[in-house]
Design a protein around this motif. Structure first.
Motif, short mmCIF file in Angstrom:
data_model
loop_
_atom_site.label_atom_id
_atom_site.label_comp_id
_atom_site.label_asym_id
_atom_site.label_seq_id
_atom_site.Cartn_x
_atom_site.Cartn_y
_atom_site.Cartn_z
N THR A 1 36.18 32.69 38.04
CA THR A 1 36.12 34.02 37.46
C THR A 1 36.58 35.00 38.52
O THR A 1 36.05 35.01 39.64
CB THR A 1 34.69 34.36 37.00
OG1 THR A 1 34.20 33.32 36.14
CG2 THR A 1 34.65 35.69 36.27
N VAL A 2 37.57 35.82 38.19
CA VAL A 2 38.11 36.80 39.13
C VAL A 2 37.55 38.17 38.78
O VAL A 2 37.69 38.64 37.64
CB VAL A 2 39.66 36.83 39.06
CG1 VAL A 2 40.21 37.90 40.00
CG2 VAL A 2 40.22 35.46 39.41
N ILE A 3 36.90 38.81 39.76
CA ILE A 3 36.29 40.11 39.52
C ILE A 3 36.85 41.11 40.53
O ILE A 3 36.71 40.94 41.74
CB ILE A 3 34.76 40.07 39.64
CG1 ILE A 3 34.18 38.89 38.86
CG2 ILE A 3 34.16 41.38 39.13
CD1 ILE A 3 33.83 37.71 39.71
N ASP A 4 37.48 42.16 40.01
CA ASP A 4 38.00 43.25 40.84
C ASP A 4 37.05 44.43 40.74
O ASP A 4 36.77 44.92 39.63
CB ASP A 4 39.39 43.67 40.35
CG ASP A 4 40.45 42.63 40.63
OD1 ASP A 4 40.24 41.80 41.55
OD2 ASP A 4 41.49 42.64 39.95
N PHE A 5 36.58 44.89 41.89
CA PHE A 5 35.71 46.06 41.94
C PHE A 5 36.51 47.24 42.46
O PHE A 5 37.01 47.22 43.59
CB PHE A 5 34.50 45.79 42.84
CG PHE A 5 33.52 44.82 42.24
CD1 PHE A 5 32.54 45.27 41.37
CD2 PHE A 5 33.61 43.47 42.51
CE1 PHE A 5 31.64 44.38 40.79
CE2 PHE A 5 32.72 42.57 41.94
CZ PHE A 5 31.74 43.03 41.08
N LEU A 6 36.67 48.25 41.62
CA LEU A 6 37.42 49.45 41.97
C LEU A 6 36.47 50.61 42.22
O LEU A 6 35.72 51.01 41.30
CB LEU A 6 38.39 49.81 40.83
CG LEU A 6 39.18 51.11 40.99
CD1 LEU A 6 40.18 51.00 42.16
CD2 LEU A 6 39.91 51.45 39.68
N ARG A 7 36.48 51.12 43.44
CA ARG A 7 35.71 52.34 43.69
C ARG A 7 36.43 53.51 43.04
O ARG A 7 37.67 53.55 43.02
CB ARG A 7 35.56 52.60 45.19
CG ARG A 7 34.61 53.76 45.45
CD ARG A 7 34.64 54.30 46.87
NE ARG A 7 33.80 55.49 46.95
CZ ARG A 7 33.80 56.35 47.95
NH1 ARG A 7 34.61 56.17 48.98
NH2 ARG A 7 33.00 57.40 47.93
N PRO B 1 37.09 53.46 51.19
CA PRO B 1 37.63 54.76 50.81
C PRO B 1 37.77 54.87 49.29
O PRO B 1 37.63 53.90 48.55
CB PRO B 1 39.00 54.78 51.50
CG PRO B 1 39.36 53.34 51.65
CD PRO B 1 38.08 52.61 51.87
N HIS B 2 38.07 56.08 48.84
CA HIS B 2 38.27 56.30 47.41
C HIS B 2 39.33 55.36 46.86
O HIS B 2 40.36 55.12 47.49
CB HIS B 2 38.69 57.75 47.14
CG HIS B 2 37.60 58.73 47.39
ND1 HIS B 2 37.74 59.82 48.21
CD2 HIS B 2 36.32 58.77 46.94
CE1 HIS B 2 36.61 60.51 48.24
NE2 HIS B 2 35.73 59.88 47.48
N ALA B 3 39.06 54.80 45.69
CA ALA B 3 39.97 53.91 44.97
C ALA B 3 40.25 52.60 45.71
O ALA B 3 41.24 51.94 45.45
CB ALA B 3 41.28 54.62 44.63
N CYS B 4 39.34 52.21 46.59
CA CYS B 4 39.45 50.91 47.24
C CYS B 4 39.25 49.81 46.19
O CYS B 4 38.40 49.93 45.31
CB CYS B 4 38.40 50.78 48.33
SG CYS B 4 38.54 49.31 49.35
N LEU B 5 40.06 48.75 46.27
CA LEU B 5 39.98 47.65 45.32
C LEU B 5 39.59 46.37 46.06
O LEU B 5 40.27 45.96 47.00
CB LEU B 5 41.33 47.46 44.62
CG LEU B 5 41.37 46.44 43.47
CD1 LEU B 5 40.52 46.91 42.30
CD2 LEU B 5 42.81 46.22 43.02
N THR B 6 38.50 45.76 45.63
CA THR B 6 37.96 44.56 46.27
C THR B 6 37.90 43.43 45.26
O THR B 6 37.32 43.60 44.18
CB THR B 6 36.55 44.84 46.83
OG1 THR B 6 36.60 45.96 47.71
CG2 THR B 6 36.01 43.63 47.57
N ARG B 7 38.51 42.30 45.60
CA ARG B 7 38.53 41.16 44.66
C ARG B 7 37.69 40.01 45.17
O ARG B 7 37.84 39.56 46.31
CB ARG B 7 39.96 40.67 44.44
CG ARG B 7 40.03 39.38 43.60
CD ARG B 7 41.45 39.02 43.23
NE ARG B 7 41.99 40.00 42.30
CZ ARG B 7 43.26 39.99 41.85
NH1 ARG B 7 44.08 39.02 42.26
NH2 ARG B 7 43.67 40.91 41.01
#
Length: 199
Positions: free
Chosen positions: A5-11, A173-179
């Protein structure tokens, strides 16, 4: 069967009001904040989109889902921590009113909470439950979660067994994307950090 399962967390992007502690303070995005999030998402394709109920997350997620013809799920588990009496206060204002309190919080958030705030243990518990619910409901899918810096740090602590205080060393930072990718075989789980991409 081993299932990934791939989960992207977008701030969320930049919010109106400047730099201060805005846990549950419901500020909207600035125009720059919208651009930051669109730029980060690019041509991303997800099977499901989940958002914090706060406007700086929900507003973008709703528009993105409408454009991509996806259904949006709003989950309170992904809300930022409530900073209590620190809400709407800058670091300078907090240091003036509560000397040494910021240092105490960052050194030991599990045992020091701002006045009238959500305790870190309660916050971590709801993030942990949100994570488990997500993996159960969206096994094998690609999921985007639009959320907050504190939530993503709490996940680093949960998933990789990091000391909570150490997660404050992670730049978000703002709009950081972590997978993250979670590999589950029914009996055990292995979670991998794929990337942590500043906006």
């Amino acid at each position: 069967m081993n299932q990934s399962t791939v989960i992207d967390f977008l701030r969320h992007g930049e919010a109106r009001g400047g730099s201060y502690y805005r846990g549950t303070t419901d500020d909207p995005l600035t125009e720059r904040g919208w651009h930051q999030m669109y730029r980060q998402c690019g041509e991303g394709q997800w099977d499901a989109v989940i958002s914090s109920p706060l406007r700086r997350c929900r507003s973008f997620a709703a528009v993105w889902c409408e454009q991509q013809q996806l259904q949006l799920s709003i989950e309170p588990a992904w809300s930022e921590i409530d900073f209590g009496d620190w809400e709407g206060q800058s670091a300078e204002q907090i240091s003036s009113q509560w000397p040494d309190a910021l240092m105490a919080f960052y050194q030991d958030p599990e045992n020091f909470s701002p006045p009238n705030a959500e305790s870190y243990s309660r916050f971590a518990d709801r993030v942990r439950q949100g994570w488990e619910n997500l993996l159960a409901a969206h096994a094998g899918q690609r999921v985007l979660v639009v959320t907050h810096a504190g939530v993503i740090r709490a996940l680093f602590a949960e998933v990789f067994d990091m000391p909570v205080a150490k997660t404050f060393h992670i730049d978000l930072p703002h709009a950081c994307l972590t997978r993250f990718t979670s590999f589950d075989d029914g009996d055990s789980r292995f979670v991998q950090l794929n990337f942590h991409k500043p906006g």
